[in-house]
Design a protein around this motif. Structure first.
Motif, PDB file in Angstrom:
ATOM      1  N   UNK A  40     -30.883  55.017 -13.432  1.00 30.17           N
ATOM      2  CA  UNK A  40     -30.078  54.799 -12.227  1.00 30.17           C
ATOM      3  C   UNK A  40     -30.863  54.044 -11.151  1.00 30.17           C
ATOM      4  N   UNK A  41     -32.117  54.428 -10.958  1.00 33.07           N
ATOM      5  CA  UNK A  41     -32.926  53.845  -9.883  1.00 33.07           C
ATOM      6  C   UNK A  41     -33.592  52.525 -10.251  1.00 33.07           C
ATOM      7  N   UNK A  42     -33.937  52.349 -11.521  1.00 30.12           N
ATOM      8  CA  UNK A  42     -34.707  51.173 -11.935  1.00 30.12           C
ATOM      9  C   UNK A  42     -33.929  50.182 -12.796  1.00 30.12           C
ATOM     10  N   UNK A  43     -32.716  50.544 -13.177  1.00 29.89           N
ATOM     11  CA  UNK A  43     -31.898  49.626 -13.965  1.00 29.89           C
ATOM     12  C   UNK A  43     -32.007  49.801 -15.457  1.00 29.89           C
ATOM     13  N   UNK A  44     -33.076  50.444 -15.912  1.00 23.46           N
ATOM     14  CA  UNK A  44     -33.265  50.684 -17.347  1.00 23.46           C
ATOM     15  C   UNK A  44     -34.398  51.672 -17.549  1.00 23.46           C
ATOM     16  N   UNK A  45     -34.450  52.218 -18.768  1.00 22.92           N
ATOM     17  CA  UNK A  45     -35.548  53.138 -19.101  1.00 22.92           C
ATOM     18  C   UNK A  45     -35.657  53.233 -20.616  1.00 22.92           C
ATOM     19  N   UNK A  46     -36.881  53.376 -21.086  1.00 16.07           N
ATOM     20  CA  UNK A  46     -37.138  53.578 -22.508  1.00 16.07           C
ATOM     21  C   UNK A  46     -36.765  55.014 -22.865  1.00 16.07           C
ATOM     22  N   UNK A  47     -36.009  55.158 -23.942  1.00 13.73           N
ATOM     23  CA  UNK A  47     -35.581  56.484 -24.386  1.00 13.73           C
ATOM     24  C   UNK A  47     -36.369  56.968 -25.590  1.00 13.73           C
ATOM     25  N   UNK A  48     -37.037  56.053 -26.271  1.00 16.05           N
ATOM     26  CA  UNK A  48     -37.849  56.421 -27.422  1.00 16.05           C
ATOM     27  C   UNK A  48     -38.335  55.187 -28.150  1.00 16.05           C
ATOM     28  N   UNK A  49     -39.301  55.400 -29.042  1.00 11.15           N
ATOM     29  CA  UNK A  49     -39.865  54.320 -29.856  1.00 11.15           C
ATOM     30  C   UNK A  49     -39.707  54.730 -31.317  1.00 11.15           C
ATOM     31  N   UNK A  50     -39.102  53.847 -32.097  1.00  4.80           N
ATOM     32  CA  UNK A  50     -38.711  54.182 -33.467  1.00  4.80           C
ATOM     33  C   UNK A  50     -38.969  53.007 -34.400  1.00  4.80           C
ATOM     34  N   UNK A  51     -38.837  53.271 -35.702  1.00  5.56           N
ATOM     35  CA  UNK A  51     -38.841  52.175 -36.662  1.00  5.56           C
ATOM     36  C   UNK A  51     -37.592  51.334 -36.420  1.00  5.56           C
ATOM     37  N   UNK A  52     -37.562  50.130 -36.961  1.00  7.64           N
ATOM     38  CA  UNK A  52     -36.449  49.218 -36.723  1.00  7.64           C
ATOM     39  C   UNK A  52     -35.118  49.830 -37.135  1.00  7.64           C
ATOM     40  N   UNK A  53     -35.051  50.414 -38.320  1.00  9.35           N
ATOM     41  CA  UNK A  53     -33.791  50.979 -38.808  1.00  9.35           C
ATOM     42  C   UNK A  53     -33.299  52.115 -37.925  1.00  9.35           C
ATOM     43  N   UNK A  54     -34.199  52.989 -37.518  1.00  6.62           N
ATOM     44  CA  UNK A  54     -33.806  54.113 -36.665  1.00  6.62           C
ATOM     45  C   UNK A  54     -33.379  53.613 -35.293  1.00  6.62           C
ATOM     46  N   UNK A  55     -34.089  52.633 -34.750  1.00  7.00           N
ATOM     47  CA  UNK A  55     -33.725  52.076 -33.446  1.00  7.00           C
ATOM     48  C   UNK A  55     -32.319  51.483 -33.482  1.00  7.00           C
ATOM     49  N   UNK A  56     -31.997  50.748 -34.531  1.00 11.64           N
ATOM     50  CA  UNK A  56     -30.662  50.165 -34.669  1.00 11.64           C
ATOM     51  C   UNK A  56     -29.610  51.268 -34.763  1.00 11.64           C
ATOM     52  N   UNK A  57     -29.917  52.324 -35.480  1.00 18.83           N
ATOM     53  CA  UNK A  57     -28.994  53.455 -35.598  1.00 18.83           C
ATOM     54  C   UNK A  57     -28.755  54.105 -34.240  1.00 18.83           C
ATOM     55  N   UNK A  58     -29.824  54.292 -33.455  1.00 18.17           N
ATOM     56  CA  UNK A  58     -29.688  54.899 -32.124  1.00 18.17           C
ATOM     57  C   UNK A  58     -28.798  54.033 -31.222  1.00 18.17           C
TER      58      UNK A  58
END
Length: 80
Positions: A40-58
Motif C-alpha cells: 500500500x505504501x510503496x506500490x509493491x512488495x516481494x511476497x516470496x522467492x521460488x523456482x520458476x515453475x512455482x513462481x508462475x503458479x503463485x
C-alpha cells in the motif's frame, strides 16, 4: 530463483490482499499485514522467492483469486 511481487492498485481491499498473502503465500496474519502495508505504501512488495515453475503458479493463483472477486490485484515475477 524468481521473486513474486504483488503490485498496489486502488481497488483491491486490504482485507483481500491479506487473504491472498495468507492463502497463496502461506503468510501468518502478522506477516501478511506487514506485507500488505508495504504494498500500500510503496506500490509493491516481494511476497516470496521460488523456482520458476512455482513462481508462475503463485502468479496464476493470485490472478484467479482476484478475478473471482472482481479485483485487479496483480502479481509479477522477477528473476532474483
Amino acid at each position: 530463483m524468481y521473486r513474486v511481487i504483488l503490485l498496489n492498485d486502488n481497488y483491491s481491499t486490504m482485507d483481500f490482499v491479506i487473504e491472498v498473502l495468507m492463502k497463496v503465500f502461506r503468510k501468518s496474519l502478522e506477516d501478511a499485514t506487514k506485507i500488505m502495508l508495504n504494498i500500500h505504501n510503496n506500490g509493491q512488495e516481494i511476497c516470496g522467492v521460488y523456482t520458476h515453475e512455482i513462481a508462475i503458479t503463485k502468479v496464476a493463483q493470485v490472478r484467479n483469486m482476484a478475478r473471482a472477486k472482481n479485483f485487479p490485484l496483480k502479481a509479477i515475477i522477477q528473476e532474483d
